[in-house]
Design an enzyme around this catalytic site. Structure first.
Site, short mmCIF file in Angstrom:
data_model
loop_
_atom_site.label_atom_id
_atom_site.label_comp_id
_atom_site.label_asym_id
_atom_site.label_seq_id
_atom_site.Cartn_x
_atom_site.Cartn_y
_atom_site.Cartn_z
N LEU A 1 -3.08 4.72 4.78
CA LEU A 1 -2.72 5.53 4.12
C LEU A 1 -1.70 4.94 3.70
CD1 LEU A 1 -3.94 7.87 7.13
CD2 LEU A 1 -5.26 8.15 5.15
N ASP A 2 -1.98 6.98 2.36
CA ASP A 2 -0.59 5.57 1.54
C ASP A 2 0.84 6.79 2.62
OD1 ASP A 2 -0.36 8.66 1.07
OD2 ASP A 2 -2.25 7.82 -0.83
N LYS A 3 1.53 6.66 1.92
CA LYS A 3 3.12 7.21 2.55
C LYS A 3 3.02 8.58 2.88
CE LYS A 3 8.35 7.01 1.79
NZ LYS A 3 9.66 5.94 1.01
#
Length: 233
Positions: free
Chosen positions: A94-96
């Site tokens: 998952l991205d930030k």
């Protein structure tokens, strides 16, 4: 290496000498007998299983890759987990700016099984949009013809539905894992994702885990990951 951790023989002997290893009945080890792992404790805690697979509720602001700048999801776990060999890997990053369910495992076969497109493990995302849905987006998502900017192969059919009266809260169901796929798919139909949360992988959800919390998976949990896929076949 023992029970998934890298340790020299000298380090292991040091743990015994320092009284850090004990039996489940509280008896402190004083030598190096051959004892079943299930009967051992380290620093008063049961030994971690090998292989180890865990579920983590990733908060916004943490990254899944050591190549990305920022606080790592590994910082949310016990320091000893960084010494596992093989290392714990994220099964579907998952991205930030995305929160939610992350699976981590040192079981290479399981990792491949979860992320392989051939397995068609479904992921459920909850998104808040900048604008309400127009009404034709669900059909576009389901068509299998939506092509993302910079790519030549269209996305596989995906599910999209509004879950709020204003049309800004939506659920997206995918079986792929392309780079920033949910954000890019919604951008391709003229919208912008303001918040994004992964709520489920296969038949497994976060349950009562709060942001930053984690737990090791049970056999029932592992089966649940693939439960929905099996029910559709």
């Amino acid at each position: 290496m023992a029970l998934g951790y890298c340790a020299s023989r000298r380090e292991a002997e040091g743990w015994i000498a320092d009284g850090r290893l004990s039996l489940t009945d509280g008896t402190v080890l004083e030598d190096d007998p051959r004892i079943e792992p299930a009967r051992l404790k380290a620093d008063g805690e049961p030994l971690d299983p090998a292989p180890l697979t865990l579920i983590l509720h990733k908060p916004v602001g943490f990254v899944c890759s050591t190549e990305d700048p920022g606080r790592l999801v590994y910082d949310l776990l016990p320091a000893r987990f960084r010494r596992r060999d093989p290392v714990l890997s994220v099964a579907g990053r998952l991205d930030k700016d995305t929160s939610g369910l992350v699976l981590m495992t040192d079981d290479g076969q399981l990792l491949h099984k979860i992320i392989s497109p051939k397995r068609k493990v479904e992921k459920l995302y909850q998104a808040t949009l900048a604008r309400p849905l127009r009404g034709d987006e669900a059909a576009i998502f389901a068509s299998g013809t939506l092509t993302l900017q910079g790519e030549k192969t269209p996305c596989k059919p995906a599910g999209l539905r509004a879950v709020s009266d204003d049309g800004k809260q939506v659920e997206v169901r995918l079986t792929e894992g392309r780079y920033h796929q949910v954000r890019r798919m919604l951008a391709a139909v003229g919208n912008h994702v303001e918040t994004l949360h992964r709520a489920q992988i296969g038949g497994l959800d976060l349950g009562q885990l709060g942001p930053g919390d984690w737990r090791a998976l049970t056999e029932a949990d592992l089966k649940a990951i693939f439960a929905e896929q099996v029910s559709k076949e």
